[in-house]
Design a protein around this motif. Structure first.
Motif, PDB file in Angstrom:
ATOM      1  N   LEU A  57       0.723  -1.200   0.098  1.00 45.29           N
ATOM      2  CA  LEU A  57       0.029   0.106  -0.217  1.00 45.29           C
ATOM      3  C   LEU A  57       0.798   1.245   0.027  1.00 45.29           C
ATOM      4  CD1 LEU A  57      -3.157   0.534  -0.064  1.00 45.29           C
ATOM      5  CD2 LEU A  57      -2.807   0.506   2.514  1.00 45.29           C
ATOM      6  N   THR A  58       2.030   1.176   0.970  1.00 46.51           N
ATOM      7  CA  THR A  58       2.922   2.466   0.933  1.00 46.51           C
ATOM      8  C   THR A  58       3.530   2.601  -0.319  1.00 46.51           C
ATOM      9  OG1 THR A  58       4.457   1.213   2.214  1.00 46.51           O
ATOM     10  CG2 THR A  58       2.823   2.233   3.449  1.00 46.51           C
ATOM     11  N   ALA A  59       3.892   1.373  -1.172  1.00 49.84           N
ATOM     12  CA  ALA A  59       4.580   1.655  -2.053  1.00 49.84           C
ATOM     13  C   ALA A  59       4.196   2.429  -3.505  1.00 49.84           C
ATOM     14  CB  ALA A  59       5.356   0.404  -2.631  1.00 49.84           C
ATOM     15  N   ILE A  60       2.665   2.559  -3.187  1.00 49.80           N
ATOM     16  CA  ILE A  60       1.927   3.427  -4.383  1.00 49.80           C
ATOM     17  C   ILE A  60       2.015   4.882  -4.109  1.00 49.80           C
ATOM     18  CG2 ILE A  60      -0.222   3.494  -5.827  1.00 49.80           C
ATOM     19  CD1 ILE A  60      -0.786   0.711  -4.648  1.00 49.80           C
ATOM     20  N   PRO A  61       2.779   5.556  -4.734  1.00 46.83           N
ATOM     21  CA  PRO A  61       3.034   7.081  -4.451  1.00 46.83           C
ATOM     22  C   PRO A  61       1.479   7.733  -4.199  1.00 46.83           C
ATOM     23  CG  PRO A  61       4.437   6.620  -5.705  1.00 46.83           C
ATOM     24  CD  PRO A  61       3.882   5.276  -5.866  1.00 46.83           C
ATOM     25  N   GLY A  62       1.072   8.278  -3.118  1.00 45.99           N
ATOM     26  CA  GLY A  62       0.003   9.003  -2.879  1.00 45.99           C
ATOM     27  C   GLY A  62      -1.127   8.335  -2.581  1.00 45.99           C
ATOM     28  N   MET A  63      -1.100   7.081  -2.399  1.00 45.55           N
ATOM     29  CA  MET A  63      -2.355   6.368  -2.242  1.00 45.55           C
ATOM     30  C   MET A  63      -2.858   6.494  -0.580  1.00 45.55           C
ATOM     31  SD  MET A  63      -4.486   4.285  -3.103  1.00 45.55           S
ATOM     32  CE  MET A  63      -4.090   3.496  -4.702  1.00 45.55           C
ATOM     33  N   ILE A  64      -2.003   6.274   0.260  1.00 47.34           N
ATOM     34  CA  ILE A  64      -2.385   6.697   1.521  1.00 47.34           C
ATOM     35  C   ILE A  64      -3.121   7.879   1.790  1.00 47.34           C
ATOM     36  CG2 ILE A  64      -1.649   6.503   4.111  1.00 47.34           C
ATOM     37  CD1 ILE A  64       0.010   4.100   3.581  1.00 47.34           C
ATOM     38  N   ASP A  65      -2.008   8.962   1.184  1.00 47.43           N
ATOM     39  CA  ASP A  65      -2.931  10.319   1.291  1.00 47.43           C
ATOM     40  C   ASP A  65      -4.300  10.307   0.765  1.00 47.43           C
ATOM     41  OD1 ASP A  65      -0.764  11.173   2.742  1.00 47.43           O
ATOM     42  OD2 ASP A  65       0.155  11.954   0.869  1.00 47.43           O
ATOM     43  N   ALA A  66      -4.521   9.748  -0.445  1.00 52.32           N
ATOM     44  CA  ALA A  66      -5.760   9.836  -1.295  1.00 52.32           C
ATOM     45  C   ALA A  66      -6.793   8.945  -0.380  1.00 52.32           C
ATOM     46  CB  ALA A  66      -5.531   9.101  -2.507  1.00 52.32           C
ATOM     47  N   MET A  67      -6.202   8.003   0.151  1.00 54.93           N
ATOM     48  CA  MET A  67      -7.395   7.165   1.128  1.00 54.93           C
ATOM     49  C   MET A  67      -7.881   8.267   2.295  1.00 54.93           C
ATOM     50  SD  MET A  67      -5.544   3.312   0.930  1.00 54.93           S
ATOM     51  CE  MET A  67      -6.309   2.674   2.437  1.00 54.93           C
ATOM     52  N   ARG A  68      -6.730   8.523   3.050  1.00 55.04           N
ATOM     53  CA  ARG A  68      -7.182   9.482   4.130  1.00 55.04           C
ATOM     54  C   ARG A  68      -7.910  10.618   3.916  1.00 55.04           C
ATOM     55  NH1 ARG A  68      -2.193  10.182   5.499  1.00 55.04           N
ATOM     56  NH2 ARG A  68      -1.977   8.482   6.930  1.00 55.04           N
ATOM     57  N   SER A  69      -7.574  11.275   2.695  1.00 57.24           N
ATOM     58  CA  SER A  69      -8.514  12.581   2.293  1.00 57.24           C
ATOM     59  C   SER A  69      -9.930  12.005   2.046  1.00 57.24           C
ATOM     60  CB  SER A  69      -7.954  12.871   1.149  1.00 57.24           C
ATOM     61  OG  SER A  69      -8.520  14.081   0.691  1.00 57.24           O
ATOM     62  N   ARG A  70     -10.056  10.965   1.344  1.00 50.91           N
ATOM     63  CA  ARG A  70     -11.244  10.669   0.999  1.00 50.91           C
ATOM     64  C   ARG A  70     -12.236   9.952   2.056  1.00 50.91           C
ATOM     65  NH1 ARG A  70     -15.107  12.793  -1.498  1.00 50.91           N
ATOM     66  NH2 ARG A  70     -16.199  11.651  -2.936  1.00 50.91           N
ATOM     67  N   VAL A  71     -11.597   9.245   2.705  1.00 52.19           N
ATOM     68  CA  VAL A  71     -12.331   8.366   3.788  1.00 52.19           C
ATOM     69  C   VAL A  71     -12.406   8.875   5.223  1.00 52.19           C
ATOM     70  CG1 VAL A  71     -12.309   6.169   5.079  1.00 52.19           C
ATOM     71  CG2 VAL A  71     -11.497   6.098   2.791  1.00 52.19           C
ATOM     72  N   LEU A  72     -11.404   9.521   5.637  1.00 52.41           N
ATOM     73  CA  LEU A  72     -11.417  10.362   6.887  1.00 52.41           C
ATOM     74  C   LEU A  72     -11.764  11.798   7.037  1.00 52.41           C
ATOM     75  CD1 LEU A  72      -8.146   8.852   8.609  1.00 52.41           C
ATOM     76  CD2 LEU A  72     -10.314   8.153   8.592  1.00 52.41           C
ATOM     77  N   ASP A  73     -11.387  12.339   5.758  1.00 49.13           N
ATOM     78  CA  ASP A  73     -11.849  13.871   5.758  1.00 49.13           C
ATOM     79  C   ASP A  73     -13.129  13.816   4.936  1.00 49.13           C
ATOM     80  OD1 ASP A  73      -9.589  14.402   7.023  1.00 49.13           O
ATOM     81  OD2 ASP A  73      -8.571  15.045   4.953  1.00 49.13           O
ATOM     82  N   GLY A  74     -13.209  13.041   3.852  1.00 50.10           N
ATOM     83  CA  GLY A  74     -14.306  13.198   3.119  1.00 50.10           C
ATOM     84  C   GLY A  74     -15.548  12.341   3.587  1.00 50.10           C
TER      85      GLY A  74
END
Length: 199
Positions: A57-74
């Motif tokens: 998961l962490t090897a995909i650049p930007g993936m965890i940030d995108a998940m966090r933004s969409r799930v936790l913030d969105g």
């Protein structure tokens, strides 16, 4: 659009097939953070070891940030399946201690073996909701795991030589230790409810 995250963790196609059987019409199997950042629902599958899956998961650049933004913030509905559920934890203890996403406080630890209790926990077992939840009902589901979550926000348990976490969640998050894609009608019904969920 439903984003089914592809990070090299195993049960991707079977989860996709189950979601389509449950009525998903706009399903994207994706490793693109931009697609995840626009999704209306997000599913994180997974089979394998905690550390390897977290690395994928962490090897995909930007993936965890995108998940966090969409799930936790969105606040979009999120479903984690098996390792996808375990990765919500703070840490996992498989092959050492490793950081998880930290979205739900807890640790993933090896199931204890005892006389008459085998590890891995494999096969059909009851899902016992700990409290009312719109996605979880009592029934039988298919489990296959050697490690289990211990911590906050346990929504359901099963019995394998004692209580074992079967589901965790809070707000718009749900993680299930069992495999909906292998749980026949029980699993498809859970996915149907997920597709309609408005947390």
């Amino acid at each position: 659009m439903i984003a089914l995250i592809d990070y090299g963790a195993g049960n991707l196609r079977s989860v996709a097939n189950a979601l389509q059987a449950a009525g998903a019409r706009h399903l994207s199997i994706t490793s693109d953070p931009d697609a995840v950042g626009k999704a209306d629902r997000i599913v994180l599958p997974g089979v394998g070891a905690f550390a390897a899956c977290m690395h994928g998961l962490t090897a995909i650049p930007g993936m965890i940030d995108a998940m966090r933004s969409r799930v936790l913030d969105g606040g979009v509905p999120f479903l984690g399946v098996c390792i996808g559920m375990q990765l919500l934890a703070t840490t996992g203890e498989e092959f050492g201690t490793h950081a998880g996403l930290g979205w739900i406080d807890g640790t993933v630890r090896r199931l204890p073996a005892s006389p008459g209790v085998t590890v891995p926990h494999m096969g059909w077992n009851d899902v016992n909701p700990a409290a009312p939840h719109p996605l979880l009902v009592p029934g039988e589901a298919y489990f296959l795991h050697s490690y289990a979550f211990a911590g906050e926000h346990v929504l359901a348990t099963t019995d394998h030589g004692g209580p074992v976490t079967a589901a965790i969640g809070r707000d718009n998050l749900l993680g299930v230790q069992f495999h909906p894609e292998k749980s026949q009608r029980y699993g498809i019904a859970l996915l149907e409810r997920f597709l309609e969920w408005r947390p």
